[in-house]
Motif scaffolding. Structure first.
Motif, PDB file in Angstrom:
ATOM      1  N   TRP A 105      56.242  30.340  59.996  1.00  0.00           N
ATOM      2  CA  TRP A 105      55.330  31.040  59.958  1.00  0.00           C
ATOM      3  C   TRP A 105      53.959  30.320  59.650  1.00  0.00           C
ATOM      4  CZ3 TRP A 105      55.345  36.336  60.052  1.00  0.00           C
ATOM      5  CH2 TRP A 105      56.353  37.008  59.721  1.00  0.00           C
ATOM      6  N   ASP A 106      52.938  30.965  60.103  1.00  0.00           N
ATOM      7  CA  ASP A 106      51.448  30.646  59.834  1.00  0.00           C
ATOM      8  C   ASP A 106      51.351  31.324  58.538  1.00  0.00           C
ATOM      9  OD1 ASP A 106      48.848  30.509  59.303  1.00  0.00           O
ATOM     10  OD2 ASP A 106      48.141  30.376  61.354  1.00  0.00           O
ATOM     11  N   THR A 107      51.561  30.496  57.395  1.00  0.00           N
ATOM     12  CA  THR A 107      51.637  31.121  56.224  1.00  0.00           C
ATOM     13  C   THR A 107      49.970  31.297  55.482  1.00  0.00           C
ATOM     14  OG1 THR A 107      51.525  29.044  55.066  1.00  0.00           O
ATOM     15  CG2 THR A 107      53.625  30.327  55.320  1.00  0.00           C
ATOM     16  N   VAL A 108      49.183  30.905  56.211  1.00  0.00           N
ATOM     17  CA  VAL A 108      47.761  31.127  55.895  1.00  0.00           C
ATOM     18  C   VAL A 108      47.467  32.491  56.458  1.00  0.00           C
ATOM     19  CG1 VAL A 108      45.447  30.116  55.980  1.00  0.00           C
ATOM     20  CG2 VAL A 108      47.288  28.845  55.558  1.00  0.00           C
ATOM     21  N   SER A 109      47.448  32.520  57.739  1.00  0.00           N
ATOM     22  CA  SER A 109      46.496  33.815  58.179  1.00  0.00           C
ATOM     23  C   SER A 109      47.741  34.923  58.097  1.00  0.00           C
ATOM     24  CB  SER A 109      46.748  33.766  59.666  1.00  0.00           C
ATOM     25  OG  SER A 109      48.001  33.576  60.353  1.00  0.00           O
ATOM     26  N   ASN A 110      49.112  34.756  57.667  1.00  0.00           N
ATOM     27  CA  ASN A 110      50.026  36.051  57.264  1.00  0.00           C
ATOM     28  C   ASN A 110      50.270  36.172  56.097  1.00  0.00           C
ATOM     29  OD1 ASN A 110      50.891  36.846  60.165  1.00  0.00           O
ATOM     30  ND2 ASN A 110      51.231  34.745  60.215  1.00  0.00           N
ATOM     31  N   LYS A 111      49.367  35.425  54.991  1.00  0.00           N
ATOM     32  CA  LYS A 111      49.609  35.459  53.603  1.00  0.00           C
ATOM     33  C   LYS A 111      49.775  36.859  52.904  1.00  0.00           C
ATOM     34  CE  LYS A 111      46.583  34.817  50.471  1.00  0.00           C
ATOM     35  NZ  LYS A 111      45.504  34.246  49.190  1.00  0.00           N
ATOM     36  N   ASP A 112      48.853  37.821  53.321  1.00  0.00           N
ATOM     37  CA  ASP A 112      48.872  39.170  52.581  1.00  0.00           C
ATOM     38  C   ASP A 112      50.189  39.947  53.090  1.00  0.00           C
ATOM     39  OD1 ASP A 112      46.344  38.513  51.418  1.00  0.00           O
ATOM     40  OD2 ASP A 112      45.086  39.441  52.919  1.00  0.00           O
ATOM     41  N   PHE A 113      50.296  39.735  54.419  1.00  0.00           N
ATOM     42  CA  PHE A 113      51.476  40.440  55.096  1.00  0.00           C
ATOM     43  C   PHE A 113      52.769  39.942  54.546  1.00  0.00           C
ATOM     44  CE2 PHE A 113      55.062  40.219  58.156  1.00  0.00           C
ATOM     45  CZ  PHE A 113      55.285  41.734  58.205  1.00  0.00           C
ATOM     46  N   LEU A 114      53.012  38.614  54.132  1.00  0.00           N
ATOM     47  CA  LEU A 114      54.096  37.910  53.773  1.00  0.00           C
ATOM     48  C   LEU A 114      54.268  38.332  52.212  1.00  0.00           C
ATOM     49  CD1 LEU A 114      54.041  34.695  55.503  1.00  0.00           C
ATOM     50  CD2 LEU A 114      55.661  36.213  55.792  1.00  0.00           C
ATOM     51  N   LYS A 115      53.154  38.215  51.703  1.00  0.00           N
ATOM     52  CA  LYS A 115      52.965  38.657  50.119  1.00  0.00           C
ATOM     53  C   LYS A 115      53.711  40.004  49.832  1.00  0.00           C
ATOM     54  CE  LYS A 115      49.954  37.858  46.183  1.00  0.00           C
ATOM     55  NZ  LYS A 115      48.573  37.356  45.924  1.00  0.00           N
ATOM     56  N   ASP A 116      53.251  41.097  50.702  1.00  0.00           N
ATOM     57  CA  ASP A 116      53.646  42.428  50.424  1.00  0.00           C
ATOM     58  C   ASP A 116      55.113  42.531  50.614  1.00  0.00           C
ATOM     59  OD1 ASP A 116      51.088  43.171  49.679  1.00  0.00           O
ATOM     60  OD2 ASP A 116      50.706  43.900  51.915  1.00  0.00           O
ATOM     61  N   VAL A 117      55.669  41.968  51.769  1.00  0.00           N
ATOM     62  CA  VAL A 117      56.978  42.112  52.093  1.00  0.00           C
ATOM     63  C   VAL A 117      57.774  41.573  51.000  1.00  0.00           C
ATOM     64  CG1 VAL A 117      58.823  41.389  53.817  1.00  0.00           C
ATOM     65  CG2 VAL A 117      56.504  42.051  54.587  1.00  0.00           C
ATOM     66  N   ILE A 118      57.298  40.020  50.731  1.00  0.00           N
ATOM     67  CA  ILE A 118      58.364  39.499  49.619  1.00  0.00           C
ATOM     68  C   ILE A 118      58.429  40.282  48.217  1.00  0.00           C
ATOM     69  CG2 ILE A 118      58.088  37.474  48.263  1.00  0.00           C
ATOM     70  CD1 ILE A 118      57.346  35.749  50.830  1.00  0.00           C
ATOM     71  N   ALA A 119      57.094  40.747  47.999  1.00  0.00           N
ATOM     72  CA  ALA A 119      57.078  41.706  46.681  1.00  0.00           C
ATOM     73  C   ALA A 119      58.094  42.659  46.653  1.00  0.00           C
ATOM     74  CB  ALA A 119      55.821  42.192  46.384  1.00  0.00           C
ATOM     75  N   THR A 120      58.198  43.418  47.825  1.00  0.00           N
ATOM     76  CA  THR A 120      59.193  44.662  48.214  1.00  0.00           C
ATOM     77  C   THR A 120      60.556  43.995  47.759  1.00  0.00           C
ATOM     78  OG1 THR A 120      57.957  45.711  49.432  1.00  0.00           O
ATOM     79  CG2 THR A 120      60.133  46.320  49.769  1.00  0.00           C
ATOM     80  N   THR A 145      52.497  33.138  48.472  1.00  0.00           N
ATOM     81  CA  THR A 145      53.027  34.181  49.049  1.00  0.00           C
ATOM     82  C   THR A 145      53.880  34.804  48.144  1.00  0.00           C
ATOM     83  OG1 THR A 145      54.997  33.271  50.059  1.00  0.00           O
ATOM     84  CG2 THR A 145      52.888  33.295  51.667  1.00  0.00           C
ATOM     85  N   GLY A 146      54.379  33.976  46.955  1.00  0.00           N
ATOM     86  CA  GLY A 146      55.504  34.304  46.093  1.00  0.00           C
ATOM     87  C   GLY A 146      56.826  34.244  46.301  1.00  0.00           C
ATOM     88  N   THR A 147      57.018  33.649  47.584  1.00  0.00           N
ATOM     89  CA  THR A 147      58.557  33.458  48.094  1.00  0.00           C
ATOM     90  C   THR A 147      59.229  32.471  46.929  1.00  0.00           C
ATOM     91  OG1 THR A 147      59.970  32.720  50.009  1.00  0.00           O
ATOM     92  CG2 THR A 147      58.055  31.322  49.398  1.00  0.00           C
ATOM     93  N   ASP A 148      60.565  32.623  46.878  1.00  0.00           N
ATOM     94  CA  ASP A 148      61.432  31.817  46.129  1.00  0.00           C
ATOM     95  C   ASP A 148      61.786  30.552  46.863  1.00  0.00           C
ATOM     96  OD1 ASP A 148      62.036  33.830  43.905  1.00  0.00           O
ATOM     97  OD2 ASP A 148      62.882  34.763  45.700  1.00  0.00           O
ATOM     98  N   ARG A 149      61.863  30.451  48.262  1.00  0.00           N
ATOM     99  CA  ARG A 149      62.061  29.324  48.880  1.00  0.00           C
ATOM    100  C   ARG A 149      61.680  29.319  50.265  1.00  0.00           C
ATOM    101  NH1 ARG A 149      68.694  28.301  48.223  1.00  0.00           N
ATOM    102  NH2 ARG A 149      68.962  28.712  45.886  1.00  0.00           N
ATOM    103  N   ILE A 150      61.574  28.020  50.731  1.00  0.00           N
ATOM    104  CA  ILE A 150      61.138  28.042  52.178  1.00  0.00           C
ATOM    105  C   ILE A 150      62.485  27.472  52.890  1.00  0.00           C
ATOM    106  CG2 ILE A 150      58.684  27.362  51.793  1.00  0.00           C
ATOM    107  CD1 ILE A 150      59.416  24.276  52.293  1.00  0.00           C
TER     108      ILE A 150
END
Length: 237
Positions: A105-120, A145-150
């Motif tokens: 992932w490009d975790t910078v440009s996709n931060k908001d998207f990943l953050k929302d999905v991960i929160a769910t 993003t709030g992820t637990d792991r990479i």
């Protein structure tokens, strides 16, 4: 000890090539656990060309170790994960027609998207991991993003190792150190094999889990081939 999660996609590919239920994906998953693996991984794709969405539903009732579902978080995938409630979901930025995973992932440009999905997923008690390249900027982005792991995408390491370049592991070592500093768990996968796994493990601090499928299944076919041929010969005497 680093845990081994076995990706059984190739078992489903073999089954689907002939139709029917041979090899049986559910039995293989149970046997792999009985042989000592600490997890089962599947990566269903939208066209269901190997693992089917129904396999995920069926495996939920079979897997007794850690159940890891990988995939691109399109709505259909998100619904499947919330329905089956695996131990872990690993988010992978696959194109729909991708043969196999080929980038983190490009975790910078996709931060908001990943953050929302991960929160769910986290609201539903599912551990989250995101597929990333050994790029320190992407590791830092993952932490936001709030992820637990990479899950470190290890194809470049495997290529370097095969070419005799042991320096190829260094970027992964640094990425793992940063991830641990940022309180992220560390998984890894893609093209890890019997040839290169030990060196990788010895150079990656805090490595919690590896997911291995293609190489493990290919190695199992070859290393078991002599035994099976001789079993047939004995039956035909």
């Amino acid at each position: 000890m680093t845990k081994l999660s076995v990706n059984i996609n190739k078992i489903a590919t073999l089954r689907n090539s002939r139709g029917g239920q041979v090899p049986n994906v559910l039995k293989v998953a149970s046997d792999i656990e009985a042989f000592g693996a600490q997890g089962i991984t599947i990566h269903p794709r939208p066209d269901e060309r190997h693992i089917r969405y129904q396999d995920a539903r069926d495996l939920k009732n079979i897997v007794t170790t850690e159940f890891n579902i990988e995939g691109n978080p399109i709505p259909k995938f998100i619904d499947l994960v919330l329905e089956t409630m695996p131990t872990q979901v690993t988010l992978v930025p696959d194109a729909i027609d991708a043969v196999t995973s080929n980038a983190g992932w490009d975790t910078v440009s996709n931060k908001d998207f990943l953050k929302d999905v991960i929160a769910t997923f986290k609201q539903n008690g599912i551990r989250t991991s995101i597929f990333v390249d050994p790029d320190l900027k992407m590791i830092e982005g993952a932490a936001l993003t709030g992820t637990d792991r990479i899950e470190l995408y290890t194809e470049s390491y495997a290529d370097s190792y095969a070419a005799g370049n042991l320096e190829g592991v260094k970027s992964f070592t640094e990425a793992a150190k940063l991830a641990h500093h940022l309180e992220l768990g560390i998984n890894a996968g893609h093209d890890l094999s019997l040839d290169n796994i030990e060196y990788f493990k010895n150079n990656i601090p805090h490595l919690e889990e590896v997911s291995i499928g293609h190489a493990l299944i290919c190695e199992s076919l070859y290393l078991g081939l002599e035994n099976v041929v001789n079993m047939y010969l004995n039956k035909l005497k």
